[in-house]
Design a protein around this motif. Structure first.
Motif, PDB file in Angstrom:
ATOM      1  N   ALA A 292       0.827  -1.207   0.000  1.00 32.64           N
ATOM      2  CA  ALA A 292       0.000   0.000   0.000  1.00 32.64           C
ATOM      3  C   ALA A 292       0.860   1.256   0.000  1.00 32.64           C
ATOM      4  O   ALA A 292       0.527   2.249  -0.663  1.00 32.64           O
ATOM      5  N   LEU A 293       1.976   1.221   0.732  1.00 30.66           N
ATOM      6  CA  LEU A 293       2.884   2.371   0.765  1.00 30.66           C
ATOM      7  C   LEU A 293       3.361   2.739  -0.631  1.00 30.66           C
ATOM      8  O   LEU A 293       3.437   3.915  -0.991  1.00 30.66           O
ATOM      9  N   GLU A 294       3.690   1.725  -1.422  1.00 32.20           N
ATOM     10  CA  GLU A 294       4.185   1.961  -2.777  1.00 32.20           C
ATOM     11  C   GLU A 294       3.110   2.593  -3.659  1.00 32.20           C
ATOM     12  O   GLU A 294       3.408   3.428  -4.514  1.00 32.20           O
ATOM     13  N   GLU A 295       1.869   2.181  -3.430  1.00 28.78           N
ATOM     14  CA  GLU A 295       0.789   2.593  -4.324  1.00 28.78           C
ATOM     15  C   GLU A 295       0.118   3.907  -3.926  1.00 28.78           C
ATOM     16  O   GLU A 295      -0.411   4.618  -4.779  1.00 28.78           O
ATOM     17  N   VAL A 296       0.110   4.217  -2.632  1.00 25.77           N
ATOM     18  CA  VAL A 296      -0.612   5.399  -2.164  1.00 25.77           C
ATOM     19  C   VAL A 296      -0.094   6.676  -2.818  1.00 25.77           C
ATOM     20  O   VAL A 296      -0.879   7.562  -3.213  1.00 25.77           O
ATOM     21  N   GLU A 297       1.205   6.802  -2.935  1.00 24.90           N
ATOM     22  CA  GLU A 297       1.762   8.024  -3.523  1.00 24.90           C
ATOM     23  C   GLU A 297       1.404   8.157  -4.995  1.00 24.90           C
ATOM     24  O   GLU A 297       1.365   9.258  -5.529  1.00 24.90           O
ATOM     25  N   ILE A 298       1.132   7.033  -5.649  1.00 26.37           N
ATOM     26  CA  ILE A 298       0.717   7.066  -7.051  1.00 26.37           C
ATOM     27  C   ILE A 298      -0.782   7.348  -7.154  1.00 26.37           C
ATOM     28  O   ILE A 298      -1.229   8.158  -7.970  1.00 26.37           O
ATOM     29  N   LEU A 299      -1.567   6.686  -6.300  1.00 26.59           N
ATOM     30  CA  LEU A 299      -3.025   6.806  -6.358  1.00 26.59           C
ATOM     31  C   LEU A 299      -3.530   8.160  -5.846  1.00 26.59           C
ATOM     32  O   LEU A 299      -4.592   8.621  -6.236  1.00 26.59           O
ATOM     33  N   LYS A 300      -2.778   8.759  -4.912  1.00 28.64           N
ATOM     34  CA  LYS A 300      -3.157  10.041  -4.295  1.00 28.64           C
ATOM     35  C   LYS A 300      -4.616  10.015  -3.815  1.00 28.64           C
ATOM     36  O   LYS A 300      -5.464  10.782  -4.280  1.00 28.64           O
ATOM     37  N   PRO A 301      -4.928   9.132  -2.872  1.00 28.12           N
ATOM     38  CA  PRO A 301      -6.323   9.003  -2.406  1.00 28.12           C
ATOM     39  C   PRO A 301      -6.769  10.221  -1.598  1.00 28.12           C
ATOM     40  O   PRO A 301      -5.945  10.971  -1.063  1.00 28.12           O
TER      41      PRO A 301
END
Length: 246
Positions: free
Chosen positions: A42-51
């Protein structure tokens, strides 16, 4: 209205799947929902997804919820914690003004949490700090409170009584010090009521261990510092029962 992007981070797959379904069915403010059972992934993806909103389990094997957030500071999203913690710890959420959902998650609670997250926005670092310390102290005889001067750690045995003051409360300590906290007496009551404290009046919460004398006729309590406090008549019998008077 722009739909919110939500991320779920919870190591229990069944919980993740249920929450995703509930969000999609009952929360029209939510658009895309991304879910992770690994906080590291999730850490890797959160910065990309910008929820806009993250639903975060506190206890996870790889990283706990606080370690997860620390790696993303300063936060750019709102947070709703997911917890199975006991009642005292849950009250710590209220004291720090953070939002939470207790497993199993009920639809009404979820809808309210999403609305609150939209209205309130991302939590401050101080709120997260207060809550984390409050949880650590849950089994200790202390509370961490946000005062006008910062975060104060107070031993419960040092509190004589708490007095209401508009939207604030004043903790009166044994040494005469007064600590002003930006919480109503009702908020403070929720934290203290399962300890050795009792609300005797709309104006006061007392430490039951610091009572010196009770005048039943006049409904007046005398505390260890000789301060006299009025007891509401509807609380008189409950107070006597607390002390086990026969």
């Amino acid at each position: 209205m722009k739909l919110l992007t939500a991320v779920i981070v919870d190591d229990e797959e069944d919980s993740v799947n249920l929450l995703r379904i509930q969000l999609q069915k009952y929360c029209p403010q939510i658009g895309d929902v991304f879910a992770f059972t690994s906080p590291l992934r999730a850490l890797e993806e959160v910065e990309i997804l910008k929820p806009d909103l993250v639903f975060l389990d506190i206890e996870m094997p790889e990283l706990n919820g606080f370690q997860f957030l620390e790696k993303l500071m300063p936060l750019s999203f709102s947070v709703v914690f997911i917890t199975a913690y006991n009642e005292f710890a849950i009250k710590a959420f209220r004291f720090s003004a953070l939002d939470y959902l207790v497993k199993p998650i009920y639809v009404a609670d979820l809808m309210e949490a999403v609305k609150k997250a939209v209205d309130v926005g991302k939590p401050s670092e101080m709120q997260l700090d207060i809550f984390q310390k409050q949880l650590q102290l849950a089994q200790v005889n202390k509370i961490a409170v946000s005062s006008l001067s910062g975060i104060v750690f107070i031993n419960l045995d040092e509190i004589l009584y708490v007095e209401a003051s508009s939207n604030y409360s004043i903790l009166v300590l044994l040494d005469g010090e007064k600590v002003i906290v930006s919480k109503t007496l009702k908020d403070v009551q929720e934290i203290l009521e399962h300890r050795h404290f009792f609300r005797i009046h709309r104006q006061y919460i007392i430490n039951l261990n610091k009572v010196k004398h009770f005048n039943k006729n006049d409904c007046l309590l005398t505390m260890e510092n000789n301060k006299q406090l009025q007891v509401a008549r509807i609380q008189k019998d409950k107070l006597i029962e607390k002390f086990g008077v026969v």
